[in-house]
Design a protein around this motif. Structure first.
Motif, PDB file in Angstrom:
ATOM      1  N   ARG A   1      18.533-141.892 -22.163  1.00  0.00           N
ATOM      2  CA  ARG A   1      17.907-142.837 -23.103  1.00  0.00           C
ATOM      3  C   ARG A   1      17.924-144.272 -22.588  1.00  0.00           C
ATOM      4  NH1 ARG A   1      19.593-142.417 -28.591  1.00  0.00           N
ATOM      5  NH2 ARG A   1      20.174-140.274 -28.249  1.00  0.00           N
ATOM      6  N   ASP A   2      18.806-144.590 -21.638  1.00  0.00           N
ATOM      7  CA  ASP A   2      18.845-145.943 -21.091  1.00  0.00           C
ATOM      8  C   ASP A   2      17.790-146.170 -20.017  1.00  0.00           C
ATOM      9  OD1 ASP A   2      21.012-146.687 -22.706  1.00  0.00           O
ATOM     10  OD2 ASP A   2      22.453-145.886 -21.258  1.00  0.00           O
ATOM     11  N   ARG A   3      17.266-145.081 -19.460  1.00  0.00           N
ATOM     12  CA  ARG A   3      16.272-145.215 -18.384  1.00  0.00           C
ATOM     13  C   ARG A   3      14.883-144.770 -18.806  1.00  0.00           C
ATOM     14  NH1 ARG A   3      19.215-142.027 -13.641  1.00  0.00           N
ATOM     15  NH2 ARG A   3      17.481-142.777 -12.369  1.00  0.00           N
ATOM     16  N   ASN A   4      14.793-144.075 -19.922  1.00  0.00           N
ATOM     17  CA  ASN A   4      13.493-143.597 -20.401  1.00  0.00           C
ATOM     18  C   ASN A   4      13.144-144.303 -21.709  1.00  0.00           C
ATOM     19  OD1 ASN A   4      11.264-142.260 -21.361  1.00  0.00           O
ATOM     20  ND2 ASN A   4      12.237-140.247 -21.519  1.00  0.00           N
TER      21      ASN A   4
ATOM     22  N   GLU B   1       7.880-129.310 -21.273  1.00  0.00           N
ATOM     23  CA  GLU B   1       6.652-129.627 -22.010  1.00  0.00           C
ATOM     24  C   GLU B   1       6.683-131.056 -22.563  1.00  0.00           C
ATOM     25  OE1 GLU B   1       4.635-128.267 -26.247  1.00  0.00           O
ATOM     26  OE2 GLU B   1       5.524-126.723 -24.967  1.00  0.00           O
ATOM     27  N   ILE B   2       7.828-131.464 -23.107  1.00  0.00           N
ATOM     28  CA  ILE B   2       7.915-132.776 -23.758  1.00  0.00           C
ATOM     29  C   ILE B   2       8.342-133.878 -22.792  1.00  0.00           C
ATOM     30  CG2 ILE B   2       8.962-134.093 -25.610  1.00  0.00           C
ATOM     31  CD1 ILE B   2       7.073-131.801 -26.507  1.00  0.00           C
ATOM     32  N   PHE B   3       9.461-133.689 -22.108  1.00  0.00           N
ATOM     33  CA  PHE B   3       9.965-134.741 -21.231  1.00  0.00           C
ATOM     34  C   PHE B   3       9.265-134.766 -19.874  1.00  0.00           C
ATOM     35  CE2 PHE B   3      13.340-134.276 -24.320  1.00  0.00           C
ATOM     36  CZ  PHE B   3      13.710-135.591 -24.568  1.00  0.00           C
ATOM     37  N   GLY B   4       8.677-133.635 -19.502  1.00  0.00           N
ATOM     38  CA  GLY B   4       7.982-133.565 -18.217  1.00  0.00           C
ATOM     39  C   GLY B   4       6.568-134.100 -18.284  1.00  0.00           C
ATOM     40  N   ALA B   5       6.081-134.342 -19.502  1.00  0.00           N
ATOM     41  CA  ALA B   5       4.716-134.841 -19.654  1.00  0.00           C
ATOM     42  C   ALA B   5       4.682-136.327 -19.344  1.00  0.00           C
ATOM     43  CB  ALA B   5       4.230-134.608 -21.088  1.00  0.00           C
ATOM     44  N   HIS B   6       3.619-136.777 -18.720  1.00  0.00           N
ATOM     45  CA  HIS B   6       3.468-138.206 -18.437  1.00  0.00           C
ATOM     46  C   HIS B   6       2.935-138.876 -19.690  1.00  0.00           C
ATOM     47  CE1 HIS B   6       4.336-137.662 -14.241  1.00  0.00           C
ATOM     48  NE2 HIS B   6       3.453-136.664 -14.185  1.00  0.00           N
ATOM     49  N   ARG B   7       3.779-139.692 -20.330  1.00  0.00           N
ATOM     50  CA  ARG B   7       3.347-140.333 -21.567  1.00  0.00           C
ATOM     51  C   ARG B   7       3.446-141.831 -21.455  1.00  0.00           C
ATOM     52  NH1 ARG B   7       5.219-136.556 -26.470  1.00  0.00           N
ATOM     53  NH2 ARG B   7       4.465-134.640 -25.585  1.00  0.00           N
TER      54      ARG B   7
END
Length: 203
Positions: free
Chosen positions: A136-139, A197-203
């Motif tokens: 959470r500190d880097r994303n 699916e969620i964290f691997g997606a480029h958002r």
């Protein structure tokens, strides 16, 4: 009775590990926790060494970096190296617990008191870093992605909800079969799929 759990969701795994989030989000090097009844607590983060024992300086400071697509074998090897280092530097092995006990990572069951601190300092450079996407500190999108992750798991049949502080998930109370048959390898598979699916997606 609540047993903290650290699980690195998505089947980054064998250190369980988290349906932490241990429901995805869990708590000691890699374990699985329960909050009363059938409620497992899971987490994507994995706090292990005491804060005072973690290395200072640049990100990682030479520590092994896990990736979202790290294999179970890769993750096991990193954690085993770290735990062997702790043991060799004075952290006691738990007696009467089988190898690979939940909460201690693969192969070793270690005392969780955080002592001796010198062992954690000596092994700090071997403590695996979680993937940046799960930090959470880097994303900057971690919180919203975490919520989407929990919804993804619910969509796969798990009857769960996120903990108030967003540190993990737990099974819903008063629900028959909240795991919906998803346990062990099946749960790890679902966690990995939702993590990618969620964290691997480029958002």
């Amino acid at each position: 009775m609540t047993k903290a759990t650290n699980r690195v969701a998505a089947g980054l795994a064998a250190v369980t590990v988290l349906a932490v989030l241990t429901g995805c989000g869990g708590a000691s090097d890699a374990d699985r926790g329960t909050t009363g009844g059938s409620g497992d607590v899971a987490s994507l983060t994995t706090p292990s060494a005491p804060a005072s024992a973690t290395p200072t300086g640049g990100v990682g400071n030479g520590r092994p970096q896990l990736r979202l697509d790290s294999t179970e074998e890769e993750e096991q090897q990193f954690w085993m190296t770290y735990h062997i280092c702790l043991r060799d530097n004075g952290v006691r092995e738990n007696e009467g617990r089988s190898a690979g006990a939940v909460g201690d990572g693969p192969g070793l069951s270690l005392d969780q008191s955080g002592e001796p601190k010198a062992a954690y300092v000596a092994c700090a450079d071997k403590l695996p870093l979680q993937p940046p996407e799960l930090d959470r500190d880097r994303n900057p999108n971690y919180v919203s992605q975490w919520n989407d992750y929990v919804q993804c798991l619910r969509g796969r049949g798990l009857k769960i909800h996120s903990l108030p502080d967003g540190s993990g998930w737990t099974y819903d109370d008063g629900v028959a079969n909240p795991a919906n048959g998803l346990e062990g390898p099946a749960l790890s598979k679902v966690e990995r799929e939702c993590t990618m699916e969620i964290f691997g997606a480029h958002r």
